[in-house]
Design an enzyme around this catalytic site. Structure first.
Site, mmCIF file in Angstrom:
data_model
loop_
_atom_site.group_PDB
_atom_site.id
_atom_site.type_symbol
_atom_site.label_atom_id
_atom_site.label_comp_id
_atom_site.label_asym_id
_atom_site.label_seq_id
_atom_site.Cartn_x
_atom_site.Cartn_y
_atom_site.Cartn_z
ATOM 1 C CB VAL A 16 -49.025 25.484 8.807
ATOM 2 C CG1 VAL A 16 -48.886 25.186 10.302
ATOM 3 C CG2 VAL A 16 -47.862 24.846 8.039
ATOM 4 N NE ARG A 91 -30.659 30.524 6.503
ATOM 5 C CZ ARG A 91 -30.215 31.462 7.301
ATOM 6 N NH1 ARG A 91 -29.403 32.398 6.850
ATOM 7 N NH2 ARG A 91 -30.549 31.488 8.570
ATOM 8 C CB THR A 122 -43.477 32.187 10.603
ATOM 9 O OG1 THR A 122 -44.895 32.372 10.580
ATOM 10 C CG2 THR A 122 -42.859 32.704 9.316
ATOM 11 C CG HIS A 178 -37.338 23.937 13.506
ATOM 12 N ND1 HIS A 178 -37.571 22.584 13.571
ATOM 13 C CD2 HIS A 178 -38.125 24.390 12.494
ATOM 14 C CE1 HIS A 178 -38.453 22.245 12.645
ATOM 15 N NE2 HIS A 178 -38.804 23.319 11.973
HETATM 16 N N1 APR Z 1 -50.465 38.562 7.546
HETATM 17 C C1 APR Z 1 -51.223 37.451 7.616
HETATM 18 N N2 APR Z 1 -51.080 36.399 6.773
HETATM 19 C C2 APR Z 1 -50.132 36.501 5.849
HETATM 20 C C3 APR Z 1 -49.290 37.627 5.723
HETATM 21 C C4 APR Z 1 -49.493 38.695 6.637
HETATM 22 N N3 APR Z 1 -48.746 39.794 6.597
HETATM 23 N N4 APR Z 1 -48.434 37.402 4.715
HETATM 24 C C5 APR Z 1 -48.713 36.185 4.222
HETATM 25 N N5 APR Z 1 -49.747 35.642 4.893
HETATM 26 C C6 APR Z 1 -50.419 34.349 4.698
HETATM 27 C C7 APR Z 1 -50.523 33.969 3.235
HETATM 28 O O1 APR Z 1 -51.597 34.663 2.603
HETATM 29 C C8 APR Z 1 -50.778 32.460 3.332
HETATM 30 O O2 APR Z 1 -52.160 32.154 3.332
HETATM 31 O O3 APR Z 1 -49.679 33.294 5.278
HETATM 32 C C9 APR Z 1 -50.165 32.067 4.690
HETATM 33 C C10 APR Z 1 -49.011 31.093 4.597
HETATM 34 O O4 APR Z 1 -49.528 29.916 4.119
HETATM 35 P P1 APR Z 1 -48.732 28.935 3.132
HETATM 36 O O5 APR Z 1 -48.074 29.710 2.053
HETATM 37 O O6 APR Z 1 -49.661 27.811 2.779
HETATM 38 O O7 APR Z 1 -47.524 28.378 4.050
HETATM 39 P P2 APR Z 1 -47.603 27.199 5.099
HETATM 40 O O8 APR Z 1 -47.252 25.915 4.429
HETATM 41 O O9 APR Z 1 -48.867 27.278 5.867
HETATM 42 O O10 APR Z 1 -46.382 27.573 6.050
HETATM 43 C C11 APR Z 1 -46.440 28.722 6.876
HETATM 44 O O11 APR Z 1 -45.180 27.726 8.641
HETATM 45 O O12 APR Z 1 -44.082 25.718 8.862
HETATM 46 C C12 APR Z 1 -43.941 27.071 8.574
HETATM 47 O O13 APR Z 1 -42.037 27.144 7.061
HETATM 48 C C13 APR Z 1 -43.437 27.308 7.154
HETATM 49 O O14 APR Z 1 -42.935 29.630 7.484
HETATM 50 C C14 APR Z 1 -43.878 28.735 6.932
HETATM 51 C C15 APR Z 1 -45.190 28.811 7.724
#
Ligand code: APR
Length: 317
Positions: A16, A91, A122, A178
């Protein structure tokens, strides 16, 4: 390259986050700082995005970082950092883990970008938006969540698909939390200015409403790993554009609602006017009796979620 004001910081450079950066750049909306805890990843994605600039023909800039200090000066911070649910995880586990991430991110945002506006992406969205406001202590109008624009876009697409018209000509409003109890407001759905209810029978509208509620799950089931990111990124970009251009545009989003819709102070999906100050006004639209009932049920679920979140945080503190 040095970012120019106003710039947008995107926390979490995953699916995202990186796609949001791409939309903001390629639509010419803002320069972007891409932050992630994974070393090299935001830098690599930023470089890749910049290398597309000569072909895409935009002159926006993006840089990647693992340092929170680089957030200084960000006008908007978009938070997409979080973990997806993994097999065997409850969950509650997910809620606790994402709450920890949001808390850590928001403490840093508060320290480095105390005047920023915060858009939370998130999940679980309403709860993480509530938590982000508590942790930063920012005024409610500067902390809000992205969900309604996405849910409404899904509904608009499903209606357009059914009527074989361009999705741009379809209006839809989706309110509430949501989640499973979101409220697609069919009484306000229109196609080229005409009520959709005049064009689609009630039984079919009910199916479109349900598909909207299940919109995120439908994508998860198809992808098998990960969740939606193209439409979520488009939704965030629309919100950022409304803020930076001070459009005073009413968009469905997760805002703090006190008074309107009979709510007494809770983060909830409502239409709200977005401008340079953030959420400038919650817009109250007339609802029919069934929609009012659905809103009350959805609000109760969000309130229960907040109680659960506060209990879990107290246990894990
Ligand atoms: N600080 C910064 N980034 C972080 C941290 C943190 N403490 N912990 C995890 N991340 C990063 C991860 O390294 C990863 O690159 O957050 C990113 C999340 O990316 P994805 O796993 O690809 O998830 P994504 O599909 O982008 O979704 C992110 O958006 O729509 C919502 O439900 C979805 O909660 C989820 C969020």
């Amino acid at each position: 390259m040095k970012l120019r004001q106003p710039f947008v910081a995107v926390i979490g450079a995953g699916q995202v986050g990186a796609t949001t950066a791409q939309r903001l750049l390629e639509k010419g909306i803002a320069d972007v700082l891409l932050f992630d805890v994974v070393e090299g990843m935001p830098q690599g994605k930023a470089l890749d995005l910049m290398e597309a600039a000569p072909i895409e023909g935009h002159d926006r800039r993006v840089t990647g970082t693992n340092r929170y200090e680089d957030l200084r000066g960000a006008e908007i911070v978009v938070v997409t950092a979080g973990l997806p649910r993994k097999p065997g995880m409850t969950r509650e586990d997910l809620l606790t883990m994402n709450a920890k991430i949001i808390r850590e991110v928001c403490l840093n945002v508060k320290a480095q970008a105390p005047d920023s506006k915060l858009i939370i992406v998130t999940n679980p969205l309403d709860l993480m938006t509530h938590l982000a406001q508590k942790v930063t202590g920012f005024p409610h109008e500067r902390v809000f969540g992205m969900a309604g624009v996405l849910d409404a876009a899904r509904m608009r697409y499903f209606i357009a698909e059914r009527l074989e018209v361009t999705p741009k000509d379809v209006e839809a409003v989706v309110l509430g939390g949501h989640g499973d109890l979101m409220v697609p407001v069919s009484s306000h759905s229109k196609v080229s200015g005409c009520p959709v209810r005049d064009r689609i029978p009630a039984s079919e509208m009910a199916k479109i409403e349900q598909r909207t509620r299940d919109g995120g799950a439908e994508i998860v089931a198809l992808l098998k790993t990960g969740s939606a990111f193209y439409a979520p990124a488009s939704s965030v970009a629309e919100m950022v554009d409304a803020i930076l251009k001070d459009r005073k545009k009413a968009l469905p989003l997760c805002a703090f609602v006190k008074g309107a819709y009979g709510l007494d102070g809770v983060y909830f999906g409502v239409p709200a006017q977005l401008g340079r100050q953030g959420v400038e006004k919650v817009v109250e639209i007339p609802l029919d009796e069934a929609e009012k009932k659905a809103m009350a049920l959805s609000a109760n679920k969000v309130k229960q979620g907040i109680e659960e979140l506060e209990r879990l945080l107290a246990v894990s503190a």
